[in-house]
Design a protein around this motif. Structure first.
Motif, PDB file in Angstrom:
ATOM      1  N   VAL A   1       0.811  -1.310  -0.154  1.00 39.57           N
ATOM      2  CA  VAL A   1      -0.633  -0.381  -0.109  1.00 39.57           C
ATOM      3  C   VAL A   1       1.000   1.204   0.016  1.00 39.57           C
ATOM      4  O   VAL A   1       1.684   1.307   1.370  1.00 39.57           O
ATOM      5  CB  VAL A   1      -1.401  -0.032   0.980  1.00 39.57           C
ATOM      6  CG1 VAL A   1      -1.634   1.677   1.438  1.00 39.57           C
ATOM      7  CG2 VAL A   1      -1.905  -1.163   1.155  1.00 39.57           C
ATOM      8  N   PRO A   2       1.026   1.899  -1.113  1.00 41.54           N
ATOM      9  CA  PRO A   2       1.886   2.685  -1.454  1.00 41.54           C
ATOM     10  C   PRO A   2       1.926   3.975  -0.545  1.00 41.54           C
ATOM     11  O   PRO A   2       3.346   4.514  -0.287  1.00 41.54           O
ATOM     12  CB  PRO A   2       1.823   4.715  -2.268  1.00 41.54           C
ATOM     13  CG  PRO A   2       0.537   2.399  -3.231  1.00 41.54           C
ATOM     14  CD  PRO A   2       0.359   2.050  -2.609  1.00 41.54           C
ATOM     15  N   ALA A   3       0.624   4.860   0.553  1.00 47.35           N
ATOM     16  CA  ALA A   3       1.396   5.448   1.744  1.00 47.35           C
ATOM     17  C   ALA A   3       0.340   5.303   2.668  1.00 47.35           C
ATOM     18  O   ALA A   3       0.494   5.870   3.267  1.00 47.35           O
ATOM     19  CB  ALA A   3       0.273   6.675   1.013  1.00 47.35           C
TER      20      ALA A   3
ATOM     21  N   LEU B   1       1.856   7.571   5.489  1.00 44.48           N
ATOM     22  CA  LEU B   1       0.719   8.411   5.850  1.00 44.48           C
ATOM     23  C   LEU B   1      -0.519   8.324   6.549  1.00 44.48           C
ATOM     24  O   LEU B   1      -0.601   9.026   7.634  1.00 44.48           O
ATOM     25  CB  LEU B   1       0.590   8.942   4.583  1.00 44.48           C
ATOM     26  CG  LEU B   1       1.138  10.470   3.801  1.00 44.48           C
ATOM     27  CD1 LEU B   1       0.607  10.619   2.510  1.00 44.48           C
ATOM     28  CD2 LEU B   1       1.688  11.394   4.588  1.00 44.48           C
ATOM     29  N   MET B   2      -0.596   6.906   5.992  1.00 37.73           N
ATOM     30  CA  MET B   2      -1.331   6.487   7.022  1.00 37.73           C
ATOM     31  C   MET B   2      -1.363   5.839   8.542  1.00 37.73           C
ATOM     32  O   MET B   2      -2.563   6.619   8.883  1.00 37.73           O
ATOM     33  CB  MET B   2      -2.195   5.142   6.161  1.00 37.73           C
ATOM     34  CG  MET B   2      -2.996   5.071   4.760  1.00 37.73           C
ATOM     35  SD  MET B   2      -3.116   3.305   4.066  1.00 37.73           S
ATOM     36  CE  MET B   2      -2.727   4.048   2.503  1.00 37.73           C
ATOM     37  N   ARG B   3      -0.161   5.876   8.541  1.00 35.93           N
ATOM     38  CA  ARG B   3       0.035   5.353  10.396  1.00 35.93           C
ATOM     39  C   ARG B   3      -0.071   6.711  10.891  1.00 35.93           C
ATOM     40  O   ARG B   3       0.058   6.440  12.134  1.00 35.93           O
ATOM     41  CB  ARG B   3       2.108   5.169   9.864  1.00 35.93           C
ATOM     42  CG  ARG B   3       1.622   3.349   9.128  1.00 35.93           C
ATOM     43  CD  ARG B   3       3.204   3.047   9.829  1.00 35.93           C
ATOM     44  NE  ARG B   3       3.426   2.229   9.346  1.00 35.93           N
ATOM     45  CZ  ARG B   3       3.477   0.426   8.888  1.00 35.93           C
ATOM     46  NH1 ARG B   3       2.434   0.339  10.927  1.00 35.93           N
ATOM     47  NH2 ARG B   3       3.509  -0.255   8.419  1.00 35.93           N
ATOM     48  N   ARG B   4       0.739   8.053  10.096  1.00 32.98           N
ATOM     49  CA  ARG B   4       0.344   9.324  10.754  1.00 32.98           C
ATOM     50  C   ARG B   4      -1.306   9.903  10.917  1.00 32.98           C
ATOM     51  O   ARG B   4      -1.118  10.276  12.532  1.00 32.98           O
ATOM     52  CB  ARG B   4       1.052  10.771   9.723  1.00 32.98           C
ATOM     53  CG  ARG B   4       2.634  10.502   9.533  1.00 32.98           C
ATOM     54  CD  ARG B   4       3.102  10.929   9.531  1.00 32.98           C
ATOM     55  NE  ARG B   4       3.861  11.744   8.482  1.00 32.98           N
ATOM     56  CZ  ARG B   4       4.910  12.841   8.022  1.00 32.98           C
ATOM     57  NH1 ARG B   4       3.927  14.123   8.048  1.00 32.98           N
ATOM     58  NH2 ARG B   4       6.129  12.245   7.451  1.00 32.98           N
ATOM     59  N   VAL B   5      -1.871   9.788  10.144  1.00 35.77           N
ATOM     60  CA  VAL B   5      -3.342   9.325  10.595  1.00 35.77           C
ATOM     61  C   VAL B   5      -3.580   9.168  11.518  1.00 35.77           C
ATOM     62  O   VAL B   5      -3.953   9.341  12.599  1.00 35.77           O
ATOM     63  CB  VAL B   5      -3.701   9.520   8.996  1.00 35.77           C
ATOM     64  CG1 VAL B   5      -5.902   9.639   9.298  1.00 35.77           C
ATOM     65  CG2 VAL B   5      -3.734  10.479   7.628  1.00 35.77           C
TER      66      VAL B   5
ATOM     67  N   VAL C   1      -4.105  -2.452   7.680  1.00 28.54           N
ATOM     68  CA  VAL C   1      -3.019  -2.672   7.002  1.00 28.54           C
ATOM     69  C   VAL C   1      -1.259  -2.294   7.463  1.00 28.54           C
ATOM     70  O   VAL C   1      -2.310  -1.266   8.840  1.00 28.54           O
ATOM     71  CB  VAL C   1      -3.448  -1.960   6.040  1.00 28.54           C
ATOM     72  CG1 VAL C   1      -3.722  -0.361   6.108  1.00 28.54           C
ATOM     73  CG2 VAL C   1      -2.041  -1.778   5.297  1.00 28.54           C
ATOM     74  N   GLY C   2      -0.355  -2.986   8.015  1.00 29.80           N
ATOM     75  CA  GLY C   2       0.362  -2.588   8.623  1.00 29.80           C
ATOM     76  C   GLY C   2       0.272  -2.530   9.877  1.00 29.80           C
ATOM     77  O   GLY C   2       1.152  -2.394  11.357  1.00 29.80           O
TER      78      GLY C   2
END
Ligand SMILES: Cc1cc2nc3c(=O)[nH]c(=O)nc-3n(C[C@H](O)[C@H](O)[C@H](O)COP(=O)(O)OP(=O)(O)OC[C@H]3O[C@@H](n4cnc5c(N)ncnc54)[C@H](O)[C@@H]3O)c2cc1C
Lengths: 482, 401
Positions: free
Chosen positions: B373-375, B378-382, B398-399
């Protein structure tokens, strides 16, 4: 590094001719379509690739210098208003349509591509790009993405957000990444579209193309009063018909359009309605008959049907010229953009009329009636002292009406600098704080188009990525470390 | 500590009790189950959870609670069953605002009485509004009407800290502020609790016709799909149903006025071939997830259809079904062999994005449910912003989010 050093650095990397420092040339970029907000940018760069934009953003981040993206500068809320202490990143060189793929009904474009150019390129394949802001001859698709722009036809086809499948973006860290629908993670794309350039800069956009309809039918119906026109709109929607567009103009805007383009709308009309249906021929024919019947039933005294493309254009000409045309009947005007539930149209229009009479400020009403998106044009004489202030006041009161009726302070022009101060009237402090958590995730340093959308910036706490010690939660074994 | 938390929750919410083993989320038994009856109660429950560092997992009608990864912990199962009101149905505005625990079936009944619908399929009967949004679930109608995120116009959420936040509104056109509704759609309960949602509605069509035809192989099926997609027939849905070795069935839905539908259905049948059949009712497989103990959601451009069908060869018995017109499909597989599932995933991921929704635990343990999953950064930061304590559905997404 100060702006001068940044300018040298950018000139080395991108080329002298694409870095503007000359004060006279900088002035070209001092405002967008909202011309009463102006600021001369500290520095303008015109990059040609995503890598160059990433480099510019990284340098700005390292230097702590704010930056603002700009497409064609047609925005109407000051979204692309530059910073005197910052860099303006203009996408006008990035105008390549990279791919048109009719089989998959999609296209890949650079952010500076002009909206209408994409439709022109797709038309030979039987397709078009559905979002059609009135500014489509000049506005950029990058700008459309940032503003989640709509147009007359978004009633049926939706806004830019519904037509964007993926964006390559340069994040405020200066990284290039892709956010897309259906990748299994968070819908970052959904948050990015409409974020008004505050979450990063898009450098490549994959959009869905829409099949050209089999048939288009357009009519113009004239009513004695705006209330009758509003009732016809409600009746059409209530009958389960979803037109491609329903637009309405009141007497004052008809007068202006007449003066400007001699559109020849019926004499004595208190309101005209433009209704367009498109789709498979049988459905359109049947529903068109129904629309005509409903208009007549609600008191339309004249109905014109476009027999061909030329007549269709004639019907649309008055509407499309309305904003500019108002210049013919007033030295100056403000364009307002608010939304109400469509059923509140008659009530709200009556209140606007009252407001106008009480204040002596003339208001011309042009709107996307189908989705309740009002564009009142508040007229004033800028030579008259206090006139601008009075117009501002009326314009603000119209937004109050929208909020009172459960609507929105903007349907398509965005918040930008213009309406940031109105946001707390629609949202609570917690709502705004929550939205800004997204901003903190993308741009903790707050350098990407700062001062837009939100009245007060949120403190982002620790800046991710530059954490020196293990997070307390990690230390306690309560969170994973990535 | 459970006793303490139970007491604290009982002070703010009418329905609180200890969790039962059969209520486990993928085997993780909740210590406590709370069912708030109002948004205020839900907010108070979330606040107590924050104060006591409880991991919270929202539960709708459990139709998709087995999607994703097992949570790393589950102290509190927050049941939305009592949040099931229609708050406002502005029929003339074609807008409805509801609470998250309302089932889509009940909502459909309410709306049908007014000749309207939320143009969102219900692949699993009973699913709630909240659960459908949280999993971004959808079916055939996505082609014409968009996904749940496109029909959602406003949302109210309870944040990790218990505060109530909203975004959007109840008008169809609105660009004020960030669109948190889209961000929450498909977030699997990891960013906040969805408590209210407002949707844009559509009129119920007067007539419908389903046209189905069999294509002897995938390439022919794609030609048929392309033919319909590229026509001006404005189909509401274009679906396929394919096994790894058999023929591919193409199904098309046309909606509209009776005269028009009949003519368009004929025209579609002409594209699908001489054996195409027109019916009022959908084929048995329409809008139903393909059978099997493993479900994979696949996103790829429509023209990738032949390659997706070819990828099924990696796991004989696998079945592909879904929106060929949109490029959003599902693959079902019955297996307990992680290697077989992994081989299928590898083949699918060479064509498009593939996310495993559910699978038997031994399979789930061995494979990467999401793939690249490319971004993700950023998702973790959200996630860090919305849920700094990582207490909301921890480990489900995810992740490891
Ligand atoms: C006559 C007229 C009619 C209009 N009619 C409509 C209408 O019908 N509907 C409608 O919705 N709007 C309308 N608009 C408003 C405007 O045209 C749209 O908002 C348009 O999408 C802006 O595009 P732009 O390229 O000019 O963007 P700009 O004005 O240059 O920028 C707008 C915003 O986008 C950001 N931005 C630009 N490029 C990028 C990028 N690559 N990445 C990230 N952020 C970026 C900027 O920072 C800024 O915040 C109209 C404007 C005019 C002047």
């Amino acid at each position: 590094m100060g702006l001068a050093a940044l300018a040298r650095r950018f000139a080395e990397a991108i080329g002298d001719e694409w870095v503007i420092t000359d004060p006279v040339r900088l002035r070209t970029y001092e405002c967008d379509g909202l011309t009463h907000h102006r600021a001369t940018p500290g520095l303008v760069v015109l990059p040609d690739t995503a890598e160059q934009i990433a480099m510019v953003v990284r340098e700005c981040a390292a230097a702590g210098v704010p930056y603002v993206a700009r497409g064609s500068g047609t925005g109407l809320s000051g979204g692309a208003l530059p910073r005197t202490d910052g860099v303006l990143i203009v996408t006008s060189r990035m105008r390549r349509i990279l791919r048109i793929d009719p089989d998959d009904q999609r296209a890949v474009v650079e952010p500076g591509v002009i909206n209408l150019e994409l439709t022109r390129a797709a038309r030979p394949y039987g397709y078009y790009f559905a979002p059609d802001p009135s500014s489509q001859q000049i506005c950029s698709i990058g700008g459309n993405v940032a503003e989640n722009s709509g147009g007359a036809h978004c009633l049926k086809y939706g806004f830019t957000a519904h037509h964007v499948l993926a964006c390559e973006i340069v994040t405020p860290d200066g990284e290039i990444t892709t956010i897309s629908r259906g990748d299994g993670g968070y819908d970052l794309l959904g948050a990015f579209v409409g974020s008004e350039g505050t979450l990063g800069i898009t450098t490549k956009i994959t959009v869905r193309l829409t099949r050209l309809p089999e048939t288009v039918q357009t009519l113009l119906a004239a009513f004695e009063t705006i209330e009758a026109g509003g009732a016809a709109v409600s009746a059409i929607i209530g009958a389960g018909i979803v037109p491609a567009a329903i637009e309405m103009m009141d007497a004052l805007s008809i007068e202006a359009a007449e003066a400007a383009v001699a559109c020849g709308y019926p004499e004595g009309a208190g309101a005209v309605l433009i209704v367009e249906l498109d789709g498979p021929a049988a459905e359109v024919e049947r529903e068109f008959a129904e629309v005509r019947r409903l208009c007549r039933e609600r008191g339309a005294f004249e109905i014109r049907t476009a027999a061909d493309e030329a007549e269709r254009e004639l019907i649309w000409r008055g509407r499309k010229s309305a904003f500019a045309a108002v210049g013919r009947i007033s030295p100056a005007y403000l364009v307002q953009d608010g939304v109400i539930p469509r059923t509140a149209l008659p009530r709200v229009l009556a209140r606007i009329d009252e407001l106008s009479r009480d204040s002596g400020v003339r208001v011309a009403n042009v709107f996307h009636a189908g989705d309740g998106n009002l564009h009142p044009l508040v007229l004033f004489d800028d030579a008259e002292p206090e006139a601008a202030r009075r117009a501002e006041e009326v314009s603000g009161r119209i937004l109050d009406l929208c909020i009172e009726h459960g609507g929105s302070i903007t349907g398509e022009h965005g918040v930008g600098v213009d309406k940031a101060r109105h946001m707390p009237r629609m949202f609570t402090e917690v709502d705004l704080d929550t939205m800004q958590m997204v901003r903190c995730a993308f741009d903790p340093a707050g350098l990407c188009n700062p001062g837009k959308v939100f009245p007060t910036p949120r403190l982002c706490g620790e800046v991710p990525g530059i954490r020196k010690e293990p997070h307390p939660l990690v230390r306690e074994g309560k969170a994973e470390l990535f | 500590m459970t006793g303490d938390a139970l007491e604290a929750l009982r002070r703010v919410c009418d329905e609180v009790r200890e969790g039962r083993p059969e209520e486990g989320v993928l085997g993780v038994t909740p210590s406590i189950v709370a069912a708030p009856g109002t948004v205020e109660e839900a907010s108070a429950v979330m606040r107590v959870a924050a104060e006591r560092d409880l991991a919270v997992i929202p539960r709708g009608n459990e139709t998709r609670l087995d999607w994703g990864m097992p949570p790393t912990r589950c102290d509190l199962l927050l049941d939305t069953a009592r949040l099931d009101r229609v708050i406002e149905h502005a029929a003339d505005d074609l807008v409805v605002k509801v609470e998250a625990g309302l089932s889509l079936d009940r909502l459909a009944e309410t709306l049908a009485a007014h000749g309207q619908r939320l143009a969102l399929d219900r692949p699993l009967p009973g699913s709630t509004v909240g659960g459908t949004l949280a999993t971004a679930a959808g079916g055939p109608l996505r082609l014409l009407y968009g996904s749940s995120r496109d029909l959602l116009i406003g949302v109210t959420m309870i944040r990790a800290d218990g505060q109530v936040a909203k975004a959007g509104g109840k008008v169809v056109k609105n660009v004020a502020g960030y669109d948190l509704g889209k961000l929450l759609t498909g977030s699997f309960g990891t960013l906040g609790l969805i408590v209210e949602a407002a949707f844009r509605l559509h009129p119920l069509p007067q007539a419908r016709a389903y046209v189905t035809g069999a294509a002897e192989h995938a390439e022919r099926a794609w030609q048929a799909v392309r033919g319909v997609l590229h026509s001006p027939l404005a189909p509401a849905a274009i679906e396929v149903d394919a096994a790894s070795d058999g023929p591919v069935t193409v199904g098309v839905l046309v909606e509209g006025v009776p005269e028009g539908v009949a003519a368009r259905a004929e025209a579609v049948a002409g594209v699908l071939g001489p054996d195409a059949r027109i019916a009022d009712a959908p084929p048995r497989w329409w809008g139903v997830y393909p059978e099997g103990s493993t479900l994979i959601e696949v996103t790829a451009p429509p023209s990738a259809l032949p390659r997706l069908v070819a990828a099924l060869a990696a796991a004989p018995g696998a079945r592909l079904r879904g929106s060929a017109g949109l490029g959003g499909l599902f693959v079902g597989l019955d297996t307990t062999d992680p290697a077989e599932a992994a081989a299928l995933l590898k083949a699918l991921r060479s064509v498009g994005a593939a996310t495993v929704r559910y699978a038997p635990q031994p399979v789930r343990d061995e494979i990467d449910l999401w793939g690249p999953v490319p971004a993700l950064t950023l998702m973790r930061r959200v996630k860090d912003q919305f849920d700094p304590g990582h207490r909301l559905s921890p480990g489900r997404f995810v992740g490891g989010i």
